[in-house]
Design a protein around this motif. Structure first.
Motif, PDB file in Angstrom:
ATOM      1  N   ASP A   1       0.800  -1.228   0.000  1.00  0.00           N
ATOM      2  CA  ASP A   1       0.000   0.000   0.000  1.00  0.00           C
ATOM      3  C   ASP A   1       0.832   1.278   0.000  1.00  0.00           C
ATOM      4  N   GLY A   2       2.133   1.166  -0.325  1.00  0.00           N
ATOM      5  CA  GLY A   2       2.975   2.362  -0.352  1.00  0.00           C
ATOM      6  C   GLY A   2       4.437   2.026  -0.159  1.00  0.00           C
ATOM      7  N   HIS A   3       5.006   2.442   0.966  1.00  0.00           N
ATOM      8  CA  HIS A   3       6.430   2.202   1.201  1.00  0.00           C
ATOM      9  C   HIS A   3       6.723   2.210   2.694  1.00  0.00           C
ATOM     10  N   LYS A   4       7.901   1.710   3.021  1.00  0.00           N
ATOM     11  CA  LYS A   4       8.415   1.767   4.381  1.00  0.00           C
ATOM     12  C   LYS A   4       9.866   2.179   4.318  1.00  0.00           C
ATOM     13  N   VAL A   5      10.229   3.269   5.007  1.00  0.00           N
ATOM     14  CA  VAL A   5      11.637   3.671   5.115  1.00  0.00           C
ATOM     15  C   VAL A   5      12.286   2.752   6.142  1.00  0.00           C
ATOM     16  N   LEU A   6      13.285   2.012   5.721  1.00  0.00           N
ATOM     17  CA  LEU A   6      13.910   1.025   6.602  1.00  0.00           C
ATOM     18  C   LEU A   6      14.796   1.718   7.628  1.00  0.00           C
ATOM     19  N   GLY A   7      14.745   1.225   8.847  1.00  0.00           N
ATOM     20  CA  GLY A   7      15.537   1.813   9.929  1.00  0.00           C
ATOM     21  C   GLY A   7      14.811   2.879  10.708  1.00  0.00           C
ATOM     22  N   GLY A   8      13.623   3.249  10.263  1.00  0.00           N
ATOM     23  CA  GLY A   8      12.848   4.284  10.955  1.00  0.00           C
ATOM     24  C   GLY A   8      12.445   5.375   9.993  1.00  0.00           C
ATOM     25  N   PRO A   9      11.409   6.138  10.346  1.00  0.00           N
ATOM     26  CA  PRO A   9      10.866   7.138   9.420  1.00  0.00           C
ATOM     27  C   PRO A   9      11.830   8.305   9.185  1.00  0.00           C
ATOM     28  N   LEU A  10      11.632   9.005   8.078  1.00  0.00           N
ATOM     29  CA  LEU A  10      12.389  10.225   7.811  1.00  0.00           C
ATOM     30  C   LEU A  10      12.108  11.241   8.909  1.00  0.00           C
ATOM     31  N   THR A  11      13.154  11.934   9.330  1.00  0.00           N
ATOM     32  CA  THR A  11      12.997  12.956  10.358  1.00  0.00           C
ATOM     33  C   THR A  11      13.653  14.245   9.896  1.00  0.00           C
ATOM     34  N   ASP A  12      13.275  15.331  10.514  1.00  0.00           N
ATOM     35  CA  ASP A  12      13.951  16.618  10.265  1.00  0.00           C
ATOM     36  C   ASP A  12      15.238  16.667  11.068  1.00  0.00           C
TER      37      ASP A  12
END
Length: 262
Positions: A251-262
């Motif tokens: 249903d989309g994507h998963k950023v491996l290692g944890g979500p993108l952060t600022d």
């Protein structure tokens, strides 16, 4: 059609998620260590020790160089200011106030690879350097937003190029992102430029290392004659580099290692 070797099982993606989680923690700790006076060799030694403590193996160390025996000597790629990628870490290279440094880090864990990169500020940096970092990070976010079943590989690069050029910067063309799995570099290649709607159709189970490389000046690159690895901007302008590994899900994507952060 997508080769079966390109598609990863949930178990394989789970291992790669853990590999990237380790990288994320090391990059977080490296950010605390990036300061004036520190050598890139010190940062490299810290990263290697952390990878081995976690049960992994540095992915870049010993990576072959066109079969000529000049294998990559470091655990990290440490690229400073006008260096785009593949900077060789050294105990003779000290960071100075105002530098920017891209640290690219790869790990092999239980037979699978993780790969990620960030650009860090060394002390107080110029407004242009800060904006370059912000634009490159945002271009990565926009690229990741394109990762979904049914989209095309070129949609990723189109998102990067469109945003970067709107901001007055340029996209490096000699180096691209890539598939990743049991090998560090797999198909498909992921350029950071080009027209949308072309190339391989994204399918659940693919894992992509997406890595915008953005220059403050022109896009042209020169390779260091000194070490055969370090790629610099031809015009001497600053460069920034951010990278994450991303799995295509149903249903989309998963950023491996944890979500993108600022």
């Amino acid at each position: 059609r997508v080769s079966r070797t390109v598609l990863k099982s949930p178990a394989e993606i789970g291992i790669m998620d853990e590999a990237n989680r380790i990288i994320r923690g090391i990059l977080d700790d490296l950010e605390e260590r990036v300061r004036p006076g520190v050598t890139t060799g010190e940062l490299d030694a810290f990263a290697e020790a952390r990878i081995r403590e976690a049960g992994g193996v540095p992915a870049f160390k010993g990576y072959p160089h066109r079969g000529d025996g000049n294998d990559f000597p470091g655990t990290i790629c440490a690229s400073i200011n006008d260096e785009i990628v593949h900077g060789v870490p050294s105990h003779h290279t000290r960071l100075d106030e105002g530098d920017v440094i891209s640290i690219d880090l790869g790990i092999r864990l239980n037979g699978y690879f993780g790969d990620s990169a960030r650009t860090f500020a060394v002390g107080k940096i110029s407004g242009e350097a800060r904006r370059l970092m912000d634009v490159t990070r945002e271009s990565l976010r926009l690229a990741v937003d394109q990762v979904a079943p049914g989209n095309r590989v070129s949609d990723i690069g189109f998102a990067v190029q469109t945003y970067v050029e709107q901001q007055g910067f340029s996209v490096v063309r000699e180096f691209v992102g890539h598939g990743i799995g049991a090998n560090l570099h797999e198909d498909p290649q992921i350029p950071n430029f080009g027209a949308p709607g072309r190339g391989l159709r994204l399918t659940s189970g693919m894992v992509l290392a997406i890595e915008p490389m953005v220059n403050a000046g022109g896009p042209d690159v020169v390779l260091s004659a000194d070490d055969g690895w370090t790629a610099r901007t031809k015009d001497g302008s600053l460069s920034a580099h951010f990278e994450v590994s991303v799995a295509v899900t149903e249903d989309g994507h998963k950023v491996l290692g944890g979500p993108l952060t600022d």
